[in-house]
Design a protein around this motif. Structure first.
Motif, PDB file in Angstrom:
ATOM      1  N   LYS A 187      43.406 -55.993  21.335  1.00 58.39           N
ATOM      2  CA  LYS A 187      42.562 -54.831  21.649  1.00 58.39           C
ATOM      3  C   LYS A 187      43.319 -53.539  21.310  1.00 58.39           C
ATOM      4  CE  LYS A 187      39.203 -52.488  23.597  1.00 58.39           C
ATOM      5  NZ  LYS A 187      37.844 -52.469  23.067  1.00 58.39           N
TER       6      LYS A 187
ATOM      7  N   HIS B 126      40.023 -46.574  27.672  1.00 58.34           N
ATOM      8  CA  HIS B 126      40.513 -47.939  27.874  1.00 58.34           C
ATOM      9  C   HIS B 126      41.850 -47.948  28.630  1.00 58.34           C
ATOM     10  CE1 HIS B 126      40.773 -52.227  27.016  1.00 58.34           C
ATOM     11  NE2 HIS B 126      42.060 -52.021  26.846  1.00 58.34           N
TER      12      HIS B 126
ATOM     13  N   GLU C  79      44.730 -58.433  25.124  1.00 59.97           N
ATOM     14  CA  GLU C  79      44.937 -56.997  25.286  1.00 59.97           C
ATOM     15  C   GLU C  79      45.744 -56.429  24.112  1.00 59.97           C
ATOM     16  OE1 GLU C  79      43.383 -55.288  27.552  1.00 59.97           O
ATOM     17  OE2 GLU C  79      44.240 -53.429  26.754  1.00 59.97           O
TER      18      GLU C  79
ATOM     19  N   LEU D 271      42.558 -49.461  32.431  1.00 56.76           N
ATOM     20  CA  LEU D 271      43.601 -50.460  32.715  1.00 56.76           C
ATOM     21  C   LEU D 271      44.504 -49.978  33.854  1.00 56.76           C
ATOM     22  CD1 LEU D 271      45.407 -52.036  29.636  1.00 56.76           C
ATOM     23  CD2 LEU D 271      44.100 -53.160  31.420  1.00 56.76           C
TER      24      LEU D 271
ATOM     25  N   GLU E 129      37.552 -43.582  23.175  1.00 53.12           N
ATOM     26  CA  GLU E 129      37.607 -45.012  23.492  1.00 53.12           C
ATOM     27  C   GLU E 129      39.026 -45.448  23.891  1.00 53.12           C
ATOM     28  OE1 GLU E 129      36.446 -49.088  20.938  1.00 53.12           O
ATOM     29  OE2 GLU E 129      36.824 -47.166  19.953  1.00 53.12           O
ATOM     30  N   TYR E 130      40.005 -44.971  23.140  1.00 46.20           N
ATOM     31  CA  TYR E 130      41.416 -45.346  23.379  1.00 46.20           C
ATOM     32  C   TYR E 130      41.867 -44.856  24.753  1.00 46.20           C
ATOM     33  CZ  TYR E 130      45.879 -46.873  21.201  1.00 46.20           C
ATOM     34  OH  TYR E 130      47.014 -47.562  20.835  1.00 46.20           O
TER      35      TYR E 130
ATOM     36  N   LEU F   5      41.007 -45.475  15.789  1.00 47.86           N
ATOM     37  CA  LEU F   5      41.528 -44.107  15.749  1.00 47.86           C
ATOM     38  C   LEU F   5      41.732 -43.686  14.288  1.00 47.86           C
ATOM     39  CD1 LEU F   5      42.552 -41.824  17.706  1.00 47.86           C
ATOM     40  CD2 LEU F   5      44.853 -42.659  17.182  1.00 47.86           C
TER      41      LEU F   5
ATOM     42  N   LEU G 180      42.018 -50.605  18.870  1.00 49.73           N
ATOM     43  CA  LEU G 180      41.871 -49.207  19.282  1.00 49.73           C
ATOM     44  C   LEU G 180      42.568 -48.283  18.289  1.00 49.73           C
ATOM     45  CD1 LEU G 180      42.432 -49.667  23.117  1.00 49.73           C
ATOM     46  CD2 LEU G 180      40.328 -48.827  22.055  1.00 49.73           C
ATOM     47  N   LYS G 181      43.743 -48.733  17.825  1.00 55.31           N
ATOM     48  CA  LYS G 181      44.479 -47.927  16.852  1.00 55.31           C
ATOM     49  C   LYS G 181      43.709 -47.870  15.532  1.00 55.31           C
ATOM     50  CE  LYS G 181      48.013 -45.683  15.134  1.00 55.31           C
ATOM     51  NZ  LYS G 181      49.315 -46.277  14.823  1.00 55.31           N
TER      52      LYS G 181
END
Ligand code: VER
Ligand code: VER
Lengths: 222, 222
Positions: B204, A118, B201, A122, A114-115, B212, B208-209
């Motif tokens: 976001k 994304h 963003e 971008l 996902e990271y 993880l 995302l982190k």
């Protein structure tokens, strides 16, 4: 209006607390992760920074990204590769074919995919300037909380802080981490620089119109 | 810091005066251009607006361009086509094959080529958000000085202002041109909207982190 660095800090403080207080962040920050798991984390991070840093390189001249684009100072991918090779006890050139890495690629965790996806989206999007948000969260995070984690990791995995081998990820050589304020101020320049680019473009637009007027043939009738 | 609309006006005022006081602008604004030359100008303008408006359509979701992206209200290309067909006395569908147009394309003036090339390059560039500067200079110019030129053009070429045929370019139907202030205020939203996109963003990036961290396997050792 307030500087973007202040706004960014205030508006992400809930997300910061949520991330910092998550179970995984606790394991990491208290040095409790099994070494095998910590190395897996470094390998996932390598792919994430590699994607981010390629994206920043690609868009380095974007007026929003340009002021904070400083790969010599900030880039982490090569430091991560060095730490990974240290822990896997293999040459830096070959860590990617180590079983620990090939098995990660064979079953990529959702949060990892996902990271990367994304960041890549971008970079390919109509507005890569939003990558600034990732420059902020990644590098300022490493310069802040990262420095605390560095000491815990060293203690947990028996690393010699003097040599620095294995914790290069947290090491911003040419940067005094106490000078984080300097970096933060660069974020404010991003918006100013964006405005400057816009003003330059508006003047160019007038100039183009002026040159169009210069194509007129003089009136025949007086 | 000041709103972008004020900064844009102040920082382009020299360029505005230079353009307004140029010989060609004078001929145009006093209705002195030969009709043939005025139509050539409309045809060049059609290509310029067509290029700009395709670019804005392509990047309509860019956070900087989105607030001012309003083709129903602003787009000029189809109004220009209608005026051109009116003056060339041909159906709107066929003006592009009229000799007046084909001969323009056979020898494109430098200032015309330059304008189109510049807009297309911006549209293809890493930072199409700079198209905002062209939205500003073109549409606000048409809504301001353009309204003066409209009356001069009508008088010079014997146009019935009531019918509006031949001066549709200056006609912003659904928009009271005295409400220019409303449009100008939208420019200020562009920067705010850009900041909002950036903050979203950044949050976001934290999420995302966090995700993880959720991929971590729990420590085996207690
Ligand atoms: C996802 C990123 C992230 C994480 C996971 C994350 O986690 C932690 C942890 C524990 C894990 C600890 C102890 C800390 C401590 C601190 N952080 Fe945080 N942090 C992130 C981003 C981030 C940023 C961006 C900043 C800069 C804010 C600013 O100073 O403007 C900061 C600033 C600070 C200042 C301090 C003491 N951080 N952080
Ligand atoms: C290249 C574009 C351009 C040209 C050529 C151009 O030339 C003219 C002329 C004569 C030709 C005249 C009489 C005027 C008058 C006025 N203009 Fe200008 N103008 C342009 C852009 C532009 C803008 C962008 C604005 C908006 C400024 C603002 O209101 O914020 C304005 C505002 C105004 C307000 C007034 C009376 N104009 N202008």
């Amino acid at each position: 209006s307030q500087p973007i660095s202040i706004i960014l800090r205030e508006e992400t403080s809930d997300a910061h607390v949520a991330t910092e207080h998550s179970q995984g962040a606790g394991w990491l920050a208290r040095g409790e992760l099994d070494l095998e798991e910590y190395v897996r984390f470094l390998m996932m991070f390598w792919h994430i920074y590699d994607t981010l840093e390629r994206a920043l390189e690609r868009h380095g001249s974007n007026p929003v990204l340009e002021p904070t684009y400083n790969p010599t100072l900030l880039s982490r991918a090569s430091n991560l590769a060095s730490d990974i090779a240290f822990f896997l006890q293999c040459p830096e050139a070959t860590w990617q074919s180590h079983p620990a890495h090939t098995s990660l690629l064979l079953s990529r965790p959702q949060g990892f995919v996902e990271y990367i996806t994304h960041l890549q989206a971008l970079s390919d999007s109509a507005d890569p300037s939003l990558l600034l948000a990732h420059t902020y969260v990644r590098y300022l995070g490493d310069l802040s909380g990262g420095q605390v984690i560095r000491r815990r990791v060293a203690k947990a995995y028996g690393i010699d802080l003097a040599s620095g081998e294995g914790v290069k990820f947290y090491d911003f050589k040419s940067l005094d981490v106490n000078k984080r304020g300097d970096i933060i101020r660069v974020f404010d320049i991003s918006i100013t620089s964006f405005q400057a680019a816009m003003l330059k473009e508006a003047n160019k637009a007038f100039e183009l119109k002026l040159n169009l007027f210069c194509t007129f043939k003089p009136p025949k009738s007086p």
